[in-house]
Design a protein around this motif. Structure first.
Motif, mmCIF file in Angstrom:
data_model
loop_
_atom_site.group_PDB
_atom_site.id
_atom_site.type_symbol
_atom_site.label_atom_id
_atom_site.label_comp_id
_atom_site.label_asym_id
_atom_site.label_seq_id
_atom_site.Cartn_x
_atom_site.Cartn_y
_atom_site.Cartn_z
ATOM 1 N N ILE A 200 47.055 62.281 24.485
ATOM 2 C CA ILE A 200 47.486 61.045 25.127
ATOM 3 C C ILE A 200 47.406 59.924 24.102
ATOM 4 N N CYS A 201 48.512 59.239 23.881
ATOM 5 C CA CYS A 201 48.557 58.075 22.989
ATOM 6 C C CYS A 201 48.819 56.844 23.844
ATOM 7 N N ARG A 218 42.474 60.846 32.588
ATOM 8 C CA ARG A 218 41.534 61.588 31.750
ATOM 9 C C ARG A 218 40.535 62.365 32.605
ATOM 10 N N LYS A 219 40.023 61.718 33.628
ATOM 11 C CA LYS A 219 39.054 62.369 34.505
ATOM 12 C C LYS A 219 39.715 63.525 35.262
ATOM 13 N N LEU A 221 42.173 65.394 34.129
ATOM 14 C CA LEU A 221 42.290 66.516 33.203
ATOM 15 C C LEU A 221 40.947 67.232 33.051
ATOM 16 N N ASP A 222 39.865 66.450 32.998
ATOM 17 C CA ASP A 222 38.524 67.052 32.928
ATOM 18 C C ASP A 222 38.268 67.953 34.141
ATOM 19 N N SER A 223 38.636 67.462 35.323
ATOM 20 C CA SER A 223 38.396 68.227 36.551
ATOM 21 C C SER A 223 39.210 69.509 36.593
ATOM 22 N N LEU A 224 40.354 69.501 35.893
ATOM 23 C CA LEU A 224 41.216 70.677 35.856
ATOM 24 C C LEU A 224 40.846 71.630 34.724
ATOM 25 N N GLY A 225 39.916 71.204 33.873
ATOM 26 C CA GLY A 225 39.519 72.034 32.760
ATOM 27 C C GLY A 225 40.560 72.127 31.659
ATOM 28 N N THR A 229 42.950 65.381 24.111
ATOM 29 C CA THR A 229 42.519 64.407 23.116
ATOM 30 C C THR A 229 43.131 63.074 23.514
ATOM 31 N N ASP A 230 42.318 62.037 23.550
ATOM 32 C CA ASP A 230 42.774 60.740 24.043
ATOM 33 C C ASP A 230 42.617 59.690 22.956
#
Length: 279
Positions: A200-201, A218-219, A221-225, A229-230
């Motif tokens: 992600i840019c 972002r959160k 994507l974290d929850s989806l595993g 890179t942000d």
């Protein structure tokens, strides 16, 4: 499966879309390498009865199969800006296809026409995936392409497109979104389907895709595993990679402008990302 835009989100999407810089204008910072080996081929793809007048770029002086990247343009359609980016990727050793998402080579002359061309994709995100699949299928047919190492990247509208492709579980090693919008919370991801990574840019001063929405994504994507890179670039507004954003913002009184530092940094971040996911 696909979420259709509510009236509220439609209004937001229209506001967002208007912000993408008119890429008919660009300078040397986005000019592509013009080495003697860089080859351009016009490619006509078919998707849902529509012909996608796209362009393939690769370094013909090199032999062997190489990673391939789909480049999706801003909402103006496939013009010189996205084609220049694809040429740059060819100069880095990739095969790259600049994708005519709208079909028939249509390029918007003004924001009203661009809105008309882009909105069917936002009301039916399956269109994003259908067009990306047409490009991916073509790349797999090329002798220059390593079919196991495919990726996609895009700008504004194009950034939204590649994230929708990831959401649908397309077999990309990675996708890169430059100042793109993010899938809405009501748009479900195909569970465990996407195995690639995401870069992600994001512009820190993007008033059309604010930091709050970026943080929420972002959160998610974290929850989806999902590996991601942000990168956030200081003082970068929406459309920060496109030199035409500044005059477009002035013309239409919009808070967008080119940011050379963020443009250079995001391109370098993209190069590091591809180096990693294509290893």
């Amino acid at each position: 499966m696909y979420f259709r835009l509510t009236g509220l989100f439609s209004a937001f999407a229209l506001l967002l879309l208007t912000a993408c810089g008119n890429s008919e204008q660009h300078d040397a910072s986005t000019a592509a390498p013009q080495g003697p080996g860089i080859r351009e081929e016009a490619v006509n793809l078919r998707s849902g009865g529509t012909t996608l007048h796209s362009f393939l770029y690769f370094d013909s002086s090199k032999t062997g199969r190489r990673p391939a990247v789909i480049v999706v343009p801003e909402w103006w359609g496939l013009n010189d800006y996205a084609r220049g980016r694809a040429r740059q990727l060819a100069g880095l050793g990739y095969a790259a296809i600049a994708l005519d998402m709208y079909g028939d080579g249509r390029i918007a002359a003004d924001p009203k026409q661009a809105q008309e061309l882009a909105m069917p994709f936002y009301t039916n995100p399956a269109l994003f995936t259908e067009r990306l699949e047409a490009a991916a299928t073509y790349l797999k047919s090329r002798t220059e392409t390593d079919t196991a190492r495919l990726g996609a990247m895009g700008y504004c509208f194009g950034g939204s497109a590649v994230l929708q492709g990831a959401r649908a579980g397309m077999p990309f090693r990675g996708v890169v979104s430059f100042h793109g919008d993010y899938p809405e919370p009501g748009q479900p991801w195909a569970k465990d389907a996407y195995k690639g990574a995401v870069l992600i840019c994001q512009g820190a001063a993007d008033s059309f895709v604010p930091m709050e929405k970026y943080e929420a994504f972002r959160k998610r994507l974290d929850s989806l595993g999902i590996r991601h890179t942000d990168k956030v670039y200081p003082d970068a507004t929406h459309a920060f990679t496109n030199p035409a954003a500044t005059p477009t913002g002035q013309k239409f009184n919009m808070p967008i402008r080119y940011n050379g530092a963020a443009d250079t940094a995001s391109w370098n971040d993209m190069k590091a990302f591809w180096n990693e996911v294509f290893r």
